[in-house]
Design an enzyme around this catalytic site. Structure first.
Site, PDB file in Angstrom:
ATOM      1  CE1 TYR A 113       9.001   5.068   2.544  1.00  0.00           C
ATOM      2  CE2 TYR A 113       7.660   6.790   2.467  1.00  0.00           C
ATOM      3  CZ  TYR A 113       8.168   5.861   3.359  1.00  0.00           C
ATOM      4  OH  TYR A 113       7.028   5.023   4.210  1.00  0.00           O
TER       5      TYR A 113
ATOM      6  CB  ALA B 209       2.315  -0.196   5.896  1.00  0.00           C
TER       7      ALA B 209
ATOM      8  CG  ASN C 184       9.031  -1.597  -0.100  1.00  0.00           C
ATOM      9  OD1 ASN C 184       8.127  -1.958   1.066  1.00  0.00           O
ATOM     10  ND2 ASN C 184       9.363  -0.678  -0.689  1.00  0.00           N
TER      11      ASN C 184
ATOM     12  CG  HIS D 263      11.195  -2.165   3.857  1.00  0.00           C
ATOM     13  ND1 HIS D 263       9.854  -1.668   3.942  1.00  0.00           N
ATOM     14  CD2 HIS D 263      11.391  -3.540   4.743  1.00  0.00           C
ATOM     15  CE1 HIS D 263       9.533  -3.723   4.342  1.00  0.00           C
ATOM     16  NE2 HIS D 263      10.324  -4.157   4.937  1.00  0.00           N
TER      17      HIS D 263
ATOM     18  N   PRO E 246       1.321  -1.131   0.274  1.00  0.00           N
ATOM     19  CG  PRO E 246      -0.264  -1.749   2.279  1.00  0.00           C
ATOM     20  CD  PRO E 246       0.799  -2.239   1.274  1.00  0.00           C
ATOM     21  CG  ASN E 247      -0.271   4.592   1.706  1.00  0.00           C
ATOM     22  OD1 ASN E 247      -1.013   4.534   0.347  1.00  0.00           O
ATOM     23  ND2 ASN E 247       0.068   4.124   2.571  1.00  0.00           N
TER      24      ASN E 247
ATOM     25  CD  GLU F 180      11.769  -7.563   4.800  1.00  0.00           C
ATOM     26  OE1 GLU F 180      11.980  -7.861   5.868  1.00  0.00           O
ATOM     27  OE2 GLU F 180      10.042  -6.670   5.773  1.00  0.00           O
TER      28      GLU F 180
ATOM     29  NE  ARG G 266      10.389   6.068   8.172  1.00  0.00           N
ATOM     30  CZ  ARG G 266       9.953   6.195   7.568  1.00  0.00           C
ATOM     31  NH1 ARG G 266       9.699   5.076   6.764  1.00  0.00           N
ATOM     32  NH2 ARG G 266       8.688   7.104   7.434  1.00  0.00           N
TER      33      ARG G 266
ATOM     34  NE  ARG H 242       1.209  13.972  -0.066  1.00  0.00           N
ATOM     35  CZ  ARG H 242      -0.115  13.524   0.298  1.00  0.00           C
ATOM     36  NH1 ARG H 242      -0.408  13.307  -0.374  1.00  0.00           N
ATOM     37  NH2 ARG H 242       0.271  14.320   1.803  1.00  0.00           N
TER      38      ARG H 242
HETATM   39  O1  CA2 Z   1      10.950   2.737   3.635  1.00  0.00           O
HETATM   40  C1  CA2 Z   1       9.940   1.521   2.917  1.00  0.00           C
HETATM   41  O2  CA2 Z   1      10.379   0.803   1.355  1.00  0.00           O
HETATM   42  C2  CA2 Z   1       8.355   0.809   3.077  1.00  0.00           C
HETATM   43  O3  CA2 Z   1       8.122  -0.454   2.970  1.00  0.00           O
HETATM   44  C3  CA2 Z   1       7.922   1.910   3.067  1.00  0.00           C
HETATM   45  C4  CA2 Z   1       6.194   2.077   3.446  1.00  0.00           C
HETATM   46  C5  CA2 Z   1       5.705   2.252   4.646  1.00  0.00           C
HETATM   47  O4  CA2 Z   1       4.619   1.531   5.327  1.00  0.00           O
HETATM   48  C6  CA2 Z   1       6.859   1.115   5.411  1.00  0.00           C
HETATM   49  O5  CA2 Z   1       7.398   1.356   7.065  1.00  0.00           O
HETATM   50  C7  CA2 Z   1       8.344   0.970   4.951  1.00  0.00           C
HETATM   51  C8  CA2 Z   1       5.335   3.328   3.018  1.00  0.00           C
HETATM   52  C9  CA2 Z   1       5.042   3.060   1.527  1.00  0.00           C
HETATM   53  C10 CA2 Z   1       5.368   4.702   0.694  1.00  0.00           C
HETATM   54  O6  CA2 Z   1       4.123   5.656   1.758  1.00  0.00           O
HETATM   55  C11 CA2 Z   1       3.839   6.591   0.950  1.00  0.00           C
HETATM   56  C12 CA2 Z   1       3.386   7.307   1.195  1.00  0.00           C
HETATM   57  C13 CA2 Z   1       3.179   8.768   0.855  1.00  0.00           C
HETATM   58  C14 CA2 Z   1       4.041   9.229  -0.135  1.00  0.00           C
HETATM   59  C15 CA2 Z   1       4.991   8.497  -0.249  1.00  0.00           C
HETATM   60  C16 CA2 Z   1       4.868   6.854  -0.183  1.00  0.00           C
END
Ligand code: CA2
Length: 146
Positions: free
Chosen positions: A25, A79, A76, A102, A12-13, A100, A109, A20
């Site tokens: 990221y 969350a 990946n 990230h 997700p996301n 896996e 974090r 963003r």
């Molecule tokens: O560091 C990573 O790759 C994560 O998997 C990214 C996830 C986060 O929940 C993990 O803890 C670590 C988040 C995905 C991307 O989320 C975004 C949110 C807003 C804007 C852009 C990306």
């Protein structure tokens, strides 16, 4: 002989990458990361298929479909990493190596990001190297498949 397929899954996301939070990221999109994986995979004579979903069940279904068809999975889980036991169980039933990835280092974090329910069913985890993690993950998969 057919070219082995590596399934690159995103949770997700990750579809928001590049749009963003570039400070956390980076500015590359998920498509950019998948391209990096695909180019590296070709160098190892591997093919890449990819899927991103914001829905836990869709990722579980994709992992099921990969059984007996894909040689390895790079995931990946976003969350879902931190609580999605259904993805853990689906990956445990997959017969090839799982890596896996990230982009950030979740261990550096918030405390809730320090737990990965995916790590126990992965051959290894590559965290904190940004987009290079996708290239490193393909190298790891290629090693594991040798
Ligand atoms: O560091 C990573 O790759 C994560 O998997 C990214 C996830 C986060 O929940 C993990 O803890 C670590 C988040 C995905 C991307 O989320 C975004 C949110 C807003 C804007 C852009 C990306």
């Amino acid at each position: 002989m057919t070219t082995p397929i590596v399934l690159v899954l995103g949770g997700p996301n990750l579809n928001l990458l590049g749009d963003r939070e570039p400070d956390v990221y980076g500015s590359a999109t998920l498509a950019d990361h998948v391209d990096v994986a695909r180019v590296r995979a070709r160098e190892h004579n591997l093919d890449v298929e990819d899927l991103q979903s914001n829905h836990e069940g869709e990722l579980v279904d994709a992992i099921h479909r990969a059984r007996g068809r894909c040689a390895a999975i790079i995931i990946n889980p976003g969350a879902f990493t931190h609580y999605a036991w259904s993805i853990h169980d689906a990956l445990a039933a997959f017969d090839g190596p799982v890596v896996e990835v990230h982009l950030s280092n979740p261990n550096a974090r918030e405390p809730w990001r320090h737990t990965s329910v995916i790590a126990p069913v992965a051959a290894g985890s590559i965290v904190g190297f940004g987009g290079a993690g996708y290239r490193l993950a393909v190298d790891a998969v290629a090693d594991l498949l040798e």
